[in-house]
Scaffold this motif. Structure first.
Motif, PDB file in Angstrom:
ATOM      1  N   ARG B  52       0.820  -0.890  -0.381  1.00 52.44           N
ATOM      2  CA  ARG B  52      -0.361   0.285   0.034  1.00 52.44           C
ATOM      3  C   ARG B  52       1.006   1.089  -0.361  1.00 52.44           C
ATOM      4  NH1 ARG B  52      -3.546  -1.560   5.130  1.00 52.44           N
ATOM      5  NH2 ARG B  52      -4.005  -3.672   4.300  1.00 52.44           N
ATOM      6  N   MET B  53       2.340   0.850  -0.397  1.00 50.04           N
ATOM      7  CA  MET B  53       3.103   2.101  -0.128  1.00 50.04           C
ATOM      8  C   MET B  53       2.613   3.576  -1.506  1.00 50.04           C
ATOM      9  SD  MET B  53       6.362   2.541   1.716  1.00 50.04           S
ATOM     10  CE  MET B  53       7.550   1.755   0.470  1.00 50.04           C
ATOM     11  N   PRO B  54       2.632   4.715  -0.826  1.00 53.65           N
ATOM     12  CA  PRO B  54       2.104   5.549  -1.651  1.00 53.65           C
ATOM     13  C   PRO B  54       2.399   5.687  -2.760  1.00 53.65           C
ATOM     14  CG  PRO B  54       2.274   6.831   0.419  1.00 53.65           C
ATOM     15  CD  PRO B  54       2.378   5.205  -0.023  1.00 53.65           C
ATOM     16  N   ARG B  55       2.650   6.193  -4.344  1.00 60.42           N
ATOM     17  CA  ARG B  55       3.014   6.723  -4.816  1.00 60.42           C
ATOM     18  C   ARG B  55       3.884   7.905  -4.560  1.00 60.42           C
ATOM     19  NH1 ARG B  55       4.165   2.801  -8.054  1.00 60.42           N
ATOM     20  NH2 ARG B  55       4.567   3.775 -10.011  1.00 60.42           N
ATOM     21  N   VAL B  56       4.978   8.912  -5.355  1.00 64.16           N
ATOM     22  CA  VAL B  56       5.112  10.239  -5.342  1.00 64.16           C
ATOM     23  C   VAL B  56       4.997  10.403  -6.554  1.00 64.16           C
ATOM     24  CG1 VAL B  56       6.772   9.545  -3.518  1.00 64.16           C
ATOM     25  CG2 VAL B  56       7.858   9.455  -5.388  1.00 64.16           C
ATOM     26  N   ASP B  57       5.088  12.246  -6.098  1.00 57.49           N
ATOM     27  CA  ASP B  57       4.670  12.683  -8.036  1.00 57.49           C
ATOM     28  C   ASP B  57       6.197  12.942  -7.917  1.00 57.49           C
ATOM     29  OD1 ASP B  57       1.735  13.455  -7.876  1.00 57.49           O
ATOM     30  OD2 ASP B  57       2.234  15.433  -6.590  1.00 57.49           O
ATOM     31  N   LEU B  58       6.451  13.142  -9.658  1.00 57.89           N
ATOM     32  CA  LEU B  58       7.680  13.613 -10.303  1.00 57.89           C
ATOM     33  C   LEU B  58       7.523  15.176  -9.486  1.00 57.89           C
ATOM     34  CD1 LEU B  58       6.772  12.709 -13.795  1.00 57.89           C
ATOM     35  CD2 LEU B  58       8.542  12.153 -11.924  1.00 57.89           C
ATOM     36  N   PRO B  59       9.082  15.539  -9.200  1.00 61.98           N
ATOM     37  CA  PRO B  59       9.111  17.229  -9.585  1.00 61.98           C
ATOM     38  C   PRO B  59       9.067  17.923 -10.606  1.00 61.98           C
ATOM     39  CG  PRO B  59      11.617  15.612  -9.254  1.00 61.98           C
ATOM     40  CD  PRO B  59       9.493  14.669  -9.675  1.00 61.98           C
ATOM     41  N   PHE B  62      10.387  17.798 -14.633  1.00 60.26           N
ATOM     42  CA  PHE B  62      10.880  16.558 -14.731  1.00 60.26           C
ATOM     43  C   PHE B  62      11.141  16.557 -16.362  1.00 60.26           C
ATOM     44  CE2 PHE B  62      11.337  12.400 -15.032  1.00 60.26           C
ATOM     45  CZ  PHE B  62      12.811  11.135 -14.174  1.00 60.26           C
ATOM     46  N   SER B 131       2.592  15.788   4.585  1.00 57.04           N
ATOM     47  CA  SER B 131       1.741  15.067   3.313  1.00 57.04           C
ATOM     48  C   SER B 131       3.158  14.468   2.380  1.00 57.04           C
ATOM     49  CB  SER B 131       1.161  15.640   3.049  1.00 57.04           C
ATOM     50  OG  SER B 131       0.742  14.869   1.393  1.00 57.04           O
ATOM     51  N   LEU B 132       3.350  13.250   2.121  1.00 63.13           N
ATOM     52  CA  LEU B 132       4.329  12.421   1.311  1.00 63.13           C
ATOM     53  C   LEU B 132       4.598  13.576   0.017  1.00 63.13           C
ATOM     54  CD1 LEU B 132       4.579   8.650   0.977  1.00 63.13           C
ATOM     55  CD2 LEU B 132       6.241  10.496   1.576  1.00 63.13           C
ATOM     56  N   ARG B 134       3.853  16.436  -0.552  1.00 64.87           N
ATOM     57  CA  ARG B 134       4.066  17.696  -0.742  1.00 64.87           C
ATOM     58  C   ARG B 134       5.145  18.337  -0.096  1.00 64.87           C
ATOM     59  NH1 ARG B 134       0.767  20.571   3.684  1.00 64.87           N
ATOM     60  NH2 ARG B 134       1.894  21.690   3.256  1.00 64.87           N
ATOM     61  N   HIS B 135       5.777  17.069  -0.734  1.00 64.38           N
ATOM     62  CA  HIS B 135       7.475  17.062  -0.566  1.00 64.38           C
ATOM     63  C   HIS B 135       8.186  18.385  -0.862  1.00 64.38           C
ATOM     64  CE1 HIS B 135       8.767  16.021  -4.523  1.00 64.38           C
ATOM     65  NE2 HIS B 135       8.037  15.011  -4.432  1.00 64.38           N
ATOM     66  N   SER B 137      11.008  19.395  -2.211  1.00 66.85           N
ATOM     67  CA  SER B 137      11.259  18.734  -2.902  1.00 66.85           C
ATOM     68  C   SER B 137      10.724  19.367  -4.770  1.00 66.85           C
ATOM     69  CB  SER B 137      12.082  16.854  -3.572  1.00 66.85           C
ATOM     70  OG  SER B 137      10.824  16.719  -4.357  1.00 66.85           O
TER      71      SER B 137
END
Ligand SMILES: [Zn+2]
Lengths: 195, 236
Positions: B52-59, B62, B131-132, B134-135, B137
């Motif tokens: 269930r690990m969430p996906r992260v957004d592209l910077p 990118f 929130s992951l 809104r990192h 980066s």
């Protein structure tokens, strides 16, 4: 994109068609970045790994013969870029970024303020994912790669075997060991993962 | 069945990939062994969390940055090919992109008014990452490394490496940087971002105490400045 469309696109890439390469990148960049992020546990490193991987793809696409899935071939490149970087870092005994950040933590923390702290649930959820990622980061490189390929990228044992040049039996037994090790690392914070 | 043999079957058991005889034999062991039973339950929870690990957004930028790197790379490859009249050189694939450093290069990550993402800081006492997705980066930022030529003497000659992240450095934005050091803000390097590398490598006679890095867009209003004080070197 259907497999036939993808095949056509790859053929165009092999002929140096930049628009086709742009399209191929768009189709895979999110997965590549996510894979790189889960492997490295770091957003900036994920960026560097992804860029290096796509550059290698660009340089090597003519060598892609199509007997494996393109995605398997691509993930193999990403995984190799990651493993190469790890090796290089070990060889040069790089003072790790994290260690340095710890020294710098106060100055970083002072400058960084969250404008809108979310509800407690979000913080807990975030902490949970951060801790899980930390535990993954603490695994040996090869085990880490397997865990990520299987669980976050959804690759089969057979595909992982292709990506990592191992036989399926080895992949299965090492993955089992990796999961047990991960379970052990999560033991002190298991209440975060209670069902 | 021994506990160790049982452990080797846990993954296949959870994935329901064991044949019936093995399943029965393992379950027989589990019914008699609380330690293995707990282990299987904990492993199952770990497994579920992993899935269930969430996906992260592209910077940001990118894709644009990557394309501009590839365009530069293509120009380089074509140049090389023309120079050598070789259609393809497979060794090209394996040429390491990074400078190889001597042992124990010092690395540091610093930020000023801009926000920087670090794993450890994210876990720090301030709790600034909620929130992951809104990192930080997602914000334009830099990473700075100091690689001394002689690790035993990290304050002397070395290379200052500045890497850019999440910058709108498409060819038409014409981002340029300048690096200034010391109390007089002496300019030590200027250049164009992403032509063709994501970093600037600046040879310096000694490690600076302060570094100021400016990034300015020629055709956009993009402008950022970072001021860094490098921590005192404590040796390798
Ligand atoms: Zn047992």
């Amino acid at each position: 994109m259907t497999p036939a469309e993808e095949k056509l696109l790859i053929e165009r890439c092999k002929q140096g068609d930049q628009a086709a390469f742009d399209k191929l990148i768009r189709a895979y960049e999110r997965r590549v970045y996510n894979l790189a992020y889960r492997l490295s546990g770091n957003y900036d490193e994920a960026n560097d790994i992804s860029v290096d991987a796509f550059l290698r793809v660009f340089q090597a696409i003519r060598l892609f013969r199509g007997d494996a899935n393109f995605s398997t071939w691509l993930f193999r490149i990403v995984t190799n870029v990651y493993l190469d970087r790890r090796k290089r870092m070990k060889n040069r005994q790089h003072l790790s970024l994290e260690e340095y950040i710890e020294l710098e933590e106060n100055s970083v923390a002072r400058q960084v303020e969250d404008p809108s702290p979310g509800p407690q649930a979000t913080i807990e959820q975030t902490e949970r994912w951060e801790k899980l990622q930390e535990a993954i980061n603490a695994l040996p490189d090869y085990q880490r790669a397997m865990i990520v390929l299987y669980h976050t990228e959804g690759l089969s044992y057979e595909e992982i075997a292709q990506v990592m040049s191992l036989n399926i039996g080895t992949v299965k037994s090492r993955l089992n060991r990796a999961r047990l090790l991960l379970r052990e690392k999560l033991e002190p914070i298991k209440e975060l993962f209670g069902s | 069945m021994q506990c160790q043999t049982a452990q080797e079957l846990f993954s296949d058991y959870i994935a329901q990939e064991l044949d019936r005889a093995m399943t029965l034999s393992l379950e027989h062991h589990l019914s008699a062994c609380p330690a293995c039973r707990d282990e299987v339950a904990a492993l199952r929870r770990t497994w579920q969390a992993l899935d269930r690990m969430p996906r992260v957004d592209l910077p940001p930028y990118f894709h644009e940055n990557l394309i501009s790197r590839i365009v530069a790379e293509q120009a380089r490859v074509e140049q090389e090919a023309a120079a050598r009249r070789a259609a393809w050189d497979w060794r090209w694939l394996f040429r390491p992109r990074q400078l190889a450093f001597g042992a124990a290069a010092l690395a540091l990550v610093l930020a000023s008014a801009e926000v920087i993402q670090t794993q450890r800081a994210a876990l720090g006492p301030v709790g600034w990452v909620t929130s992951l997705f809104r990192h930080p980066s997602q914000q334009p930022h830099i990473r700075v490394e100091w690689a001394p030529e002689n690790p035993a003497d990290p304050a002397r000659r070395g290379t200052l490496i500045v890497r850019w992240y999440a910058m709108p450095a498409t060819p038409d934005s014409g981002l340029t940087y300048s690096v200034l050091t010391g109390p007089q803000d002496t300019s030590v390097s200027t250049g164009v971002l992403f032509q063709p590398d994501t970093d600037a490598r600046i040879q310096l006679e000694q490690r600076p105490e302060t570094v100021r890095i400016r990034v300015t867009g020629a055709t956009t209003r993009f402008r950022r400045e970072w001021s860094l004080t490098l921590p005192k070197a404590s040796g390798p």
